[in-house]
Structure formats: C-alpha cells, structure tokens
Design a protein around this motif. Structure first.
Motif, mmCIF file in Angstrom:
data_model
loop_
_atom_site.group_PDB
_atom_site.id
_atom_site.type_symbol
_atom_site.label_atom_id
_atom_site.label_comp_id
_atom_site.label_asym_id
_atom_site.label_seq_id
_atom_site.Cartn_x
_atom_site.Cartn_y
_atom_site.Cartn_z
ATOM 1 N N LEU A 175 0.981 4.247 -2.679
ATOM 2 C CA LEU A 175 0.759 5.644 -2.295
ATOM 3 C C LEU A 175 1.963 6.519 -2.630
ATOM 4 O O LEU A 175 1.824 7.676 -3.004
ATOM 5 C CB LEU A 175 0.473 5.742 -0.794
ATOM 6 C CG LEU A 175 -0.918 5.314 -0.349
ATOM 7 C CD1 LEU A 175 -1.015 5.302 1.167
ATOM 8 C CD2 LEU A 175 -1.972 6.242 -0.930
ATOM 9 N N GLU A 176 3.151 5.941 -2.477
ATOM 10 C CA GLU A 176 4.360 6.726 -2.676
ATOM 11 C C GLU A 176 4.627 6.971 -4.157
ATOM 12 O O GLU A 176 5.228 7.966 -4.530
ATOM 13 C CB GLU A 176 5.532 5.983 -2.053
ATOM 14 C CG GLU A 176 6.750 6.850 -1.833
ATOM 15 C CD GLU A 176 7.820 6.104 -1.056
ATOM 16 O OE1 GLU A 176 8.708 6.759 -0.546
ATOM 17 O OE2 GLU A 176 7.751 4.856 -0.979
ATOM 18 N N TYR A 222 2.301 6.567 -6.965
ATOM 19 C CA TYR A 222 1.317 6.880 -7.992
ATOM 20 C C TYR A 222 1.319 8.384 -8.252
ATOM 21 O O TYR A 222 1.645 9.192 -7.387
ATOM 22 C CB TYR A 222 -0.056 6.338 -7.616
ATOM 23 C CG TYR A 222 -1.007 7.314 -6.988
ATOM 24 C CD1 TYR A 222 -0.834 7.711 -5.678
ATOM 25 C CD2 TYR A 222 -2.075 7.821 -7.705
ATOM 26 C CE1 TYR A 222 -1.713 8.600 -5.102
ATOM 27 C CE2 TYR A 222 -2.954 8.702 -7.128
ATOM 28 C CZ TYR A 222 -2.769 9.093 -5.824
ATOM 29 O OH TYR A 222 -3.629 9.981 -5.273
ATOM 30 N N ASN A 223 1.028 8.722 -9.462
ATOM 31 C CA ASN A 223 0.976 10.103 -9.884
ATOM 32 C C ASN A 223 -0.388 10.676 -9.473
ATOM 33 O O ASN A 223 -1.415 10.146 -9.855
ATOM 34 C CB ASN A 223 1.194 10.100 -11.408
ATOM 35 C CG ASN A 223 0.791 11.384 -12.056
ATOM 36 O OD1 ASN A 223 0.407 12.343 -11.395
ATOM 37 N ND2 ASN A 223 0.895 11.409 -13.373
ATOM 38 N N PRO A 224 -0.399 11.743 -8.663
ATOM 39 C CA PRO A 224 -1.666 12.242 -8.114
ATOM 40 C C PRO A 224 -2.652 12.703 -9.189
ATOM 41 O O PRO A 224 -3.827 12.871 -8.901
ATOM 42 C CB PRO A 224 -1.256 13.425 -7.241
ATOM 43 C CG PRO A 224 0.208 13.372 -7.104
ATOM 44 C CD PRO A 224 0.755 12.519 -8.197
ATOM 45 N N LEU A 280 0.835 -1.201 0.000
ATOM 46 C CA LEU A 280 0.000 0.000 0.000
ATOM 47 C C LEU A 280 0.867 1.247 0.000
ATOM 48 O O LEU A 280 0.602 2.209 -0.720
ATOM 49 C CB LEU A 280 -0.930 0.017 1.211
ATOM 50 C CG LEU A 280 -2.039 -1.023 1.212
ATOM 51 C CD1 LEU A 280 -2.998 -0.791 2.354
ATOM 52 C CD2 LEU A 280 -2.801 -1.000 -0.106
ATOM 53 N N ASN A 281 1.921 1.226 0.808
ATOM 54 C CA ASN A 281 2.805 2.382 0.832
ATOM 55 C C ASN A 281 3.519 2.567 -0.502
ATOM 56 O O ASN A 281 3.722 3.694 -0.943
ATOM 57 C CB ASN A 281 3.820 2.265 1.973
ATOM 58 C CG ASN A 281 3.244 2.776 3.278
ATOM 59 O OD1 ASN A 281 2.302 3.560 3.268
ATOM 60 N ND2 ASN A 281 3.776 2.319 4.388
#
Lengths: 229, 124
Positions: free
Chosen positions: A168-169, A171-173, A164-165
């Motif tokens: 989250l770390e 992926y392109n927002p 998960l981290n």
C-alpha cells in the motif's frame, strides 16, 4: 491498459485457460482469486510473456506482449528465481542493471523496514525472508503494472500485515496492481475489484464493494460458496 | 482486518468510523484528516475505498477539503448533535428489534439497561 480477448491456453490436452476476456484499468488493485489449478499462474505467465503458445489476443498498453510490456511490468513470481549463492547486494545489482525504473534508495529503505540484511546469502534465508526480499525488489521499481503471484503465501500472519502495508505504501496510485491469492480473507480489503477463476474460466469480475452490497457477503465468503467442494 | 463486517461495503464502514470519531469528540471542528494513503495503511484497505469514504463524508457535510492543504472536519456543534441523535436512534432501534425478535418485554430490557449503566457508572 491490459486488454485480454478470448484467451485460451492448453498444456497438451489439459485446458488451463478457457476463453478469458478481461479489461483492467490503471488506478486499481485487483485480486486474482481461484483455487489451486484454476489458471491464476498461467494467466500471469501469459501477461509476463513467459508463455507464448496461447490462443486469443492479449494487449498491454496497446502492444502485444513483448519487450514493451515487459518494461512496464514489475513481476513477483510464485517461486524464487534468485540463485542460492547470491546475497541481497548481488540481487540489487542485478535489478539495477536490468531495470531503469529500479529505485535503489527505496530498496534500501524497504530492507530496513522489513529487517533484512542485504549481505545475507539467499540460501541461508527462510522462505518468508526470501519472499519479503523479492517483494521489496519488485515494489522498488516505479512500474506501470505490478503483478504479484501469491505475495503472502509463505509468511506468517504478522508478516502479512507488514507486506500489505509495504504494498500500500509503495504502489503508484496510477498503476495496476494485480495480486493472485487464495488467502482471500487476509487481503481482500485492499482490493478494488476481484476476478474469480474456476477451471480456467472467469466466473466473476466485479468491484468488492458491489459484491458486498449485492450479496451481503465478504469476498472470502462468496469465494467459499462459489468454490464449495 | 477483523474490524470490518461482511455485509456492508467497506467504504460505508470507514464512513461510520470517521463519524464515530467526530461524535465522540476525538475529531473536532477544523481538525486535519490524515492523508488517503495514511488512512489506507491504518485500516489496511484500498486507497480508492478510503477516497470514496472521505468524499461521501464531504458530500454529507462532515468533512471539507482544501485543494492545497488537505481535508478537515467541518461538522459544527449542531451537525454533531444531529449525527449523535441519528446514531443513537439507529442503534437503539436495532437493539429493540433484536429484543423483540426473541420475545423480551420492554420493561425487561429497560431494567437491564438501567442495571448495566449503574454497574459501569459506579465501578466497585
């Protein structure tokens, strides 16, 4: 970004998707939830151009599914597609050749974080190691759309947190991240919105915080209620 | 991820965590707040959820954002005092309601609170 209109798909006489209409916008992490056989993987395969004989209209970035959409999507299938004789280096080479948006430096960094050795052959890797390795490949692309089919299905709870981290770390927002899962409680806090599929139909598509406010329940609790046997 | 309860939106619960840190003094006036991505990873939640929690905290005056350098705690002494009082009020009201629900008398509850404070205040 992803516009699906009246999508139906049959396998022979079996209906896998029925009149699915969805609109998915960039900047969102979307959970695709449903029990086994509810059509999650079928929907994902349609988006990735792996199934063509469907009814309805599917548009990605304004185009029909095809070469353009394939170049936008970084896809993690629910099964491994790397041959057993390959090791990590072969796979990295393959991705470098296939995808212009593949960032090798990021991949190396991820492998270190996930404690994977790129020299190790695929066939000697455990299921969890293979999943982590493929996730690293997929997340190392600078894509507009990430589609992850059951990314945490085969790993232990401690590794789930790491995965998960990693998501989250990396992926392109401004991209879309579509994640299918039946392990909702482990992952629901990272979703903006969720889609519930039941027997090929969209039962619900709403924002997670809306669901909590209206129903006073977590997505997992709501899921158990909707899909009670 | 067991830190979040089901009944409330997650962004509200993250706001509560931030407010708690402000009231307890863990976060002080003008302390910098971690980035959205960092907080998303700490709490293992969606970055948009963190974003929403932070902007709501800004609206309520506990945080301020500097366009170039990030977010900071903006709650001054008076604000912290008010926040502390409203938290106290909220928690005690909920405690009292629960005690009333099971038919406890005021003096029973007060006595127990007193005893717990004495025990924890003077560890053997």
């Amino acid at each position: 970004m992803i516009e699906i209109q009246g999508l139906s798909k049959y396998y022979g006489k079996t209906r896998a998707l029925s009149n699915v209409t969805l609109s998915l916008q960039p900047g969102h992490i979307i959970g695709l939830c449903g029990p086994n056989g509810s059509g999650k993987t079928t929907l994902i395969k349609v988006l990735n151009g792996l199934l063509n004989d469907y009814q309805g209209d599917v548009r990605i970035d304004g185009h029909e599914v095809g070469a353009h959409s394939k170049s936008l999507i970084s896809y993690l299938p629910d099964q491994t597609y790397l041959a057993g004789w390959m090791n990590g280096e072969h796979a990295i080479k393959l991705f470098k050749d296939m995808y212009q948006d593949f960032d090798e430096a990021r991949m190396r960094e991820l492998l270190e974080k996930l404690k994977l050795n790129p020299k190790q052959p695929m066939k000697t890797m455990s299921k969890g190691m293979k999943e982590k390795f493929q996730l690293a490949l997929v997340m190392s692309r600078k894509a507009m759309i990430y589609i992850l089919d059951e990314p945490i299905g085969g790993v232990d709870p401690a590794a789930r947190e790491l995965i998960l981290n990693t998501i989250l770390e990396n992926y392109n927002p401004n991209s879309i991240l579509l994640i299918s899962t039946h392990l909702i409680s482990d992952i629901e806090t990272i979703f903006d919105s969720v889609i519930f599929l039941k027997e090929g139909e969209v039962m619900l598509h709403d924002e997670v915080d809306n669901l909590r406010t209206t129903h006073g329940k977590s997505v997992d609790e709501l899921f158990r209620e909707v899909f009670k046997c | 991820m067991d830190q979040f309860i089901s009944e409330k939106p997650i962004y509200v619960q993250i706001m509560e965590l931030i407010k708690k840190d402000i009231v307890s003094g863990k976060l002080k006036l003008n302390d910098p707040i971690s980035s959205v991505r960092e907080l998303a990873m700490t709490y293992q939640v969606n970055p948009n959820t963190v974003q929403r929690a932070l902007s709501e905290c800004e609206k309520e005056g506990y945080l301020r954002s500097d366009r170039t350098s990030g977010r900071y705690v903006s709650a001054d002494e008076e604000t912290v005092k008010q926040l502390k009082e409203s938290m106290l009020h909220e928690w005690v009201s909920s405690l009292v309601r629960q005690c009333q629900d099971i038919g406890l008398e005021e003096h029973q509850v007060c006595e127990l609170i007193h005893r717990i404070y004495q025990k924890e205040g003077n560890p053997a």
